[in-house]
Design a protein around this motif. Structure first.
Motif, PDB file in Angstrom:
ATOM      1  N   PRO A 158      23.588  27.413  31.121  1.00 37.07           N
ATOM      2  CA  PRO A 158      24.643  27.083  30.434  1.00 37.07           C
ATOM      3  C   PRO A 158      25.574  28.536  31.267  1.00 37.07           C
ATOM      4  O   PRO A 158      25.245  29.974  31.664  1.00 37.07           O
ATOM      5  CB  PRO A 158      24.318  28.068  28.919  1.00 37.07           C
ATOM      6  CG  PRO A 158      22.759  28.162  29.382  1.00 37.07           C
ATOM      7  CD  PRO A 158      22.312  27.721  30.331  1.00 37.07           C
ATOM      8  N   ALA A 159      26.788  28.326  31.713  1.00 34.97           N
ATOM      9  CA  ALA A 159      27.717  29.055  31.635  1.00 34.97           C
ATOM     10  C   ALA A 159      27.869  30.693  31.117  1.00 34.97           C
ATOM     11  O   ALA A 159      27.688  31.828  31.593  1.00 34.97           O
ATOM     12  CB  ALA A 159      29.426  28.594  32.176  1.00 34.97           C
ATOM     13  N   ALA A 160      27.770  30.273  29.769  1.00 30.77           N
ATOM     14  CA  ALA A 160      27.916  31.578  29.171  1.00 30.77           C
ATOM     15  C   ALA A 160      27.321  31.376  27.439  1.00 30.77           C
ATOM     16  O   ALA A 160      26.615  30.294  27.303  1.00 30.77           O
ATOM     17  CB  ALA A 160      29.347  31.648  28.742  1.00 30.77           C
ATOM     18  N   ASP A 161      27.324  32.322  27.066  1.00 28.96           N
ATOM     19  CA  ASP A 161      26.937  32.127  25.348  1.00 28.96           C
ATOM     20  C   ASP A 161      26.800  31.580  23.873  1.00 28.96           C
ATOM     21  O   ASP A 161      27.164  31.634  23.300  1.00 28.96           O
ATOM     22  CB  ASP A 161      26.260  33.496  24.880  1.00 28.96           C
ATOM     23  CG  ASP A 161      27.682  34.894  25.291  1.00 28.96           C
ATOM     24  OD1 ASP A 161      28.912  34.471  25.276  1.00 28.96           O
ATOM     25  OD2 ASP A 161      27.441  36.456  25.033  1.00 28.96           O
ATOM     26  N   VAL A 162      28.229  30.606  24.649  1.00 30.84           N
ATOM     27  CA  VAL A 162      29.054  30.097  24.156  1.00 30.84           C
ATOM     28  C   VAL A 162      28.763  28.450  24.445  1.00 30.84           C
ATOM     29  O   VAL A 162      28.924  28.113  25.579  1.00 30.84           O
ATOM     30  CB  VAL A 162      30.151  30.272  23.676  1.00 30.84           C
ATOM     31  CG1 VAL A 162      30.641  29.911  24.879  1.00 30.84           C
ATOM     32  CG2 VAL A 162      31.416  28.945  22.869  1.00 30.84           C
ATOM     33  N   ASN A 163      28.532  27.585  23.263  1.00 26.55           N
ATOM     34  CA  ASN A 163      28.315  26.630  23.716  1.00 26.55           C
ATOM     35  C   ASN A 163      29.422  25.698  24.222  1.00 26.55           C
ATOM     36  O   ASN A 163      30.711  25.064  23.151  1.00 26.55           O
ATOM     37  CB  ASN A 163      27.665  25.537  22.471  1.00 26.55           C
ATOM     38  CG  ASN A 163      26.414  25.909  22.253  1.00 26.55           C
ATOM     39  OD1 ASN A 163      26.126  26.336  23.550  1.00 26.55           O
ATOM     40  ND2 ASN A 163      25.813  26.013  21.365  1.00 26.55           N
ATOM     41  N   VAL A 183      47.333  44.625  35.097  1.00 32.13           N
ATOM     42  CA  VAL A 183      46.974  43.444  35.012  1.00 32.13           C
ATOM     43  C   VAL A 183      46.360  43.161  35.376  1.00 32.13           C
ATOM     44  O   VAL A 183      45.857  43.343  36.646  1.00 32.13           O
ATOM     45  CB  VAL A 183      48.392  41.777  35.273  1.00 32.13           C
ATOM     46  CG1 VAL A 183      47.645  40.824  34.248  1.00 32.13           C
ATOM     47  CG2 VAL A 183      49.507  42.778  33.790  1.00 32.13           C
ATOM     48  N   ILE A 184      44.744  42.893  34.377  1.00 38.41           N
ATOM     49  CA  ILE A 184      43.798  42.850  34.980  1.00 38.41           C
ATOM     50  C   ILE A 184      42.337  41.450  34.188  1.00 38.41           C
ATOM     51  O   ILE A 184      42.738  40.892  32.926  1.00 38.41           O
ATOM     52  CB  ILE A 184      43.122  43.509  34.566  1.00 38.41           C
ATOM     53  CG1 ILE A 184      42.734  44.833  35.136  1.00 38.41           C
ATOM     54  CG2 ILE A 184      40.926  43.552  35.663  1.00 38.41           C
ATOM     55  CD1 ILE A 184      41.860  46.076  34.324  1.00 38.41           C
ATOM     56  N   ARG A 185      42.950  40.375  35.499  1.00 34.88           N
ATOM     57  CA  ARG A 185      42.638  38.675  35.037  1.00 34.88           C
ATOM     58  C   ARG A 185      41.891  38.498  35.538  1.00 34.88           C
ATOM     59  O   ARG A 185      41.322  38.772  36.909  1.00 34.88           O
ATOM     60  CB  ARG A 185      43.450  38.479  35.984  1.00 34.88           C
ATOM     61  CG  ARG A 185      43.701  36.532  34.871  1.00 34.88           C
ATOM     62  CD  ARG A 185      44.910  34.957  36.330  1.00 34.88           C
ATOM     63  NE  ARG A 185      45.828  36.338  36.242  1.00 34.88           N
ATOM     64  CZ  ARG A 185      47.168  35.465  36.010  1.00 34.88           C
ATOM     65  NH1 ARG A 185      46.714  34.598  35.283  1.00 34.88           N
ATOM     66  NH2 ARG A 185      48.132  35.915  36.173  1.00 34.88           N
ATOM     67  N   LEU A 186      40.875  38.517  34.027  1.00 33.60           N
ATOM     68  CA  LEU A 186      39.245  38.015  35.013  1.00 33.60           C
ATOM     69  C   LEU A 186      39.649  36.125  35.718  1.00 33.60           C
ATOM     70  O   LEU A 186      40.389  36.251  35.814  1.00 33.60           O
ATOM     71  CB  LEU A 186      38.405  37.630  33.695  1.00 33.60           C
ATOM     72  CG  LEU A 186      38.481  38.553  32.642  1.00 33.60           C
ATOM     73  CD1 LEU A 186      37.935  38.147  31.256  1.00 33.60           C
ATOM     74  CD2 LEU A 186      37.972  39.603  33.623  1.00 33.60           C
ATOM     75  N   ASN A 187      38.766  36.578  36.962  1.00 31.67           N
ATOM     76  CA  ASN A 187      38.727  35.435  37.701  1.00 31.67           C
ATOM     77  C   ASN A 187      37.421  34.240  38.008  1.00 31.67           C
ATOM     78  O   ASN A 187      37.293  33.947  38.726  1.00 31.67           O
ATOM     79  CB  ASN A 187      39.569  35.774  39.049  1.00 31.67           C
ATOM     80  CG  ASN A 187      40.195  34.385  40.258  1.00 31.67           C
ATOM     81  OD1 ASN A 187      40.786  33.810  39.173  1.00 31.67           O
ATOM     82  ND2 ASN A 187      39.790  34.557  41.496  1.00 31.67           N
ATOM     83  N   ARG A 188      37.053  33.450  37.217  1.00 26.41           N
ATOM     84  CA  ARG A 188      35.674  32.754  36.917  1.00 26.41           C
ATOM     85  C   ARG A 188      36.443  31.399  36.211  1.00 26.41           C
ATOM     86  O   ARG A 188      35.176  31.101  35.391  1.00 26.41           O
ATOM     87  CB  ARG A 188      35.054  33.531  37.386  1.00 26.41           C
ATOM     88  CG  ARG A 188      34.084  34.286  37.829  1.00 26.41           C
ATOM     89  CD  ARG A 188      32.847  34.697  37.145  1.00 26.41           C
ATOM     90  NE  ARG A 188      31.594  33.810  37.975  1.00 26.41           N
ATOM     91  CZ  ARG A 188      30.795  33.898  37.405  1.00 26.41           C
ATOM     92  NH1 ARG A 188      29.922  34.558  36.012  1.00 26.41           N
ATOM     93  NH2 ARG A 188      29.633  33.292  38.239  1.00 26.41           N
ATOM     94  N   PRO A 189      37.547  31.145  36.330  1.00 26.85           N
ATOM     95  CA  PRO A 189      37.365  30.000  36.134  1.00 26.85           C
ATOM     96  C   PRO A 189      36.890  28.899  35.262  1.00 26.85           C
ATOM     97  O   PRO A 189      36.768  28.224  34.504  1.00 26.85           O
ATOM     98  CB  PRO A 189      39.090  29.358  36.155  1.00 26.85           C
ATOM     99  CG  PRO A 189      39.719  29.902  38.257  1.00 26.85           C
ATOM    100  CD  PRO A 189      38.628  31.282  37.435  1.00 26.85           C
ATOM    101  N   ASP A 190      36.579  28.538  36.956  1.00 27.13           N
ATOM    102  CA  ASP A 190      35.012  27.271  36.646  1.00 27.13           C
ATOM    103  C   ASP A 190      34.032  27.594  36.224  1.00 27.13           C
ATOM    104  O   ASP A 190      33.348  27.072  34.985  1.00 27.13           O
ATOM    105  CB  ASP A 190      34.915  27.183  38.363  1.00 27.13           C
ATOM    106  CG  ASP A 190      33.866  28.606  39.101  1.00 27.13           C
ATOM    107  OD1 ASP A 190      34.422  28.865  38.457  1.00 27.13           O
ATOM    108  OD2 ASP A 190      33.155  28.070  39.403  1.00 27.13           O
ATOM    109  N   LYS A 191      33.807  28.472  35.503  1.00 27.58           N
ATOM    110  CA  LYS A 191      32.612  29.046  34.757  1.00 27.58           C
ATOM    111  C   LYS A 191      33.231  29.789  33.275  1.00 27.58           C
ATOM    112  O   LYS A 191      32.514  30.404  32.683  1.00 27.58           O
ATOM    113  CB  LYS A 191      31.978  30.419  35.388  1.00 27.58           C
ATOM    114  CG  LYS A 191      31.202  30.280  36.401  1.00 27.58           C
ATOM    115  CD  LYS A 191      30.043  28.707  36.151  1.00 27.58           C
ATOM    116  CE  LYS A 191      29.117  28.844  37.418  1.00 27.58           C
ATOM    117  NZ  LYS A 191      28.197  27.438  36.881  1.00 27.58           N
ATOM    118  N   LEU A 192      34.697  29.048  33.088  1.00 33.98           N
ATOM    119  CA  LEU A 192      34.851  29.904  31.903  1.00 33.98           C
ATOM    120  C   LEU A 192      35.624  31.797  31.574  1.00 33.98           C
ATOM    121  O   LEU A 192      35.367  32.214  30.546  1.00 33.98           O
ATOM    122  CB  LEU A 192      34.713  29.429  30.501  1.00 33.98           C
ATOM    123  CG  LEU A 192      34.168  27.532  29.988  1.00 33.98           C
ATOM    124  CD1 LEU A 192      34.103  27.526  28.933  1.00 33.98           C
ATOM    125  CD2 LEU A 192      36.018  27.094  30.481  1.00 33.98           C
TER     126      LEU A 192
END
Length: 265
Positions: free
Chosen positions: A259-264, A18-27
């Motif tokens: 913006p944290a990412a390419d989605v609003n 299992v690989i879990r992305l781990n920046r929940p504060d940045k979605l």
């Protein structure tokens, strides 16, 4: 448990990695360093004979991944954009060429590059609150790789509509279109994904590996052409300064926060 000092968290659940992305504060928006860590983890699982399948998911309840962290692209010019796109080409190749089952456990939004990446997995598990799509146009970013993989799966008409509107589909729509294979309660997403990965990992490994290799071969010429098209399009886009202006507009509207990412979201 999540370790805030790590961009990803890697664990074993029996024969499933299992690989879990781990920046929940940045979605869970990804950066070059996060993608590098993911590729290293996948390479380690690929060579580990005790791991028969892999699940990719995100930390928290809001997002699988909201796409590229646009703060990392702040100040890009045309030359920077080419390096950026070729880096994505390497990352997507790792996902597409992974010889073991790859299951995507979607625990929230999957947008932009994350939407593309999750479509490169073999099976996708989601919950009713998941939203997914290709919103780059809203940030002034040309969308090239996303339409390529959407067209393979959905056809041209729906690909055009999703690309030009930049809207996000809910889980029910994505399920009807075949982009999501299983919808389960939110708290069961990872458990079900691991269960599916374990089932797939029990299949005859040579046949499974050859099937996956053939799936990649079927779309490899168009994938390579798409990366070159993305390089050309992004050079033109960044030469126009439109993406830079859009990022700055977000920056000012949010009181100096990129913006944290390419989605609003």
């Amino acid at each position: 448990m999540s370790n805030p000092d790590k961009l990803i968290v890697v664990e074993r659940r029996g024969a499933v990695g299992v690989i879990r992305l781990n920046r929940p504060d940045k979605l869970n928006a990804w950066t070059v360093a996060m993608r590098s860590d993911i590729m290293a983890a996948m390479k380690a699982f690929e060579t580990d004979a005790d791991v028969r399948a892999v699940v990719l998911t995100g930390t928290g309840e809001r997002a699988f991944c909201a796409g590229q962290d646009l703060g990392e692209a702040h100040g890009f010019n045309a030359d920077d954009s080419e390096v950026w796109i070729r880096g994505w080409g390497v990352f997507y190749t790792v996902l597409r060429s992974f010889p073991k089952p790859l299951v995507m456990a979607l625990n929230g939004i999957a947008a932009g590059s994350a939407f593309q990446a999750c479509l490169m997995g073999d099976v996708r598990v989601a919950h009713a609150g998941v939203r997914m799509g290709q919103p780059e146009i809203n940030s002034g970013i040309a969308s090239i790789t996303g339409p390529w993989i959407m067209n393979l799966m959905l056809g041209m008409s729906r690909t055009i509509e999703l690309t030009l509107t930049g809207r996000l589909m809910d889980a029910d729509e994505a399920h009807r279109l075949g982009l999501v294979h299983h919808i389960v309660p939110q708290h069961e997403v990872l458990e079900r994904a691991v269960e599916i990965a374990d089932e797939l990992g029990m299949k005859p490994p040579v046949a499974l590996r050859l099937d996956k290799a053939r799936f990649r071969e079927m779309s490899e010429p168009s994938f390579l052409e798409t990366i070159e098209a993305a390089v050309r399009a992004h050079r033109k886009s960044y030469d126009s300064n439109e993406p830079q202006r859009m990022v700055e507009a977000f920056y000012k509207a949010r009181g100096g926060a990129l913006p944290a990412a390419d989605v609003n979201a």
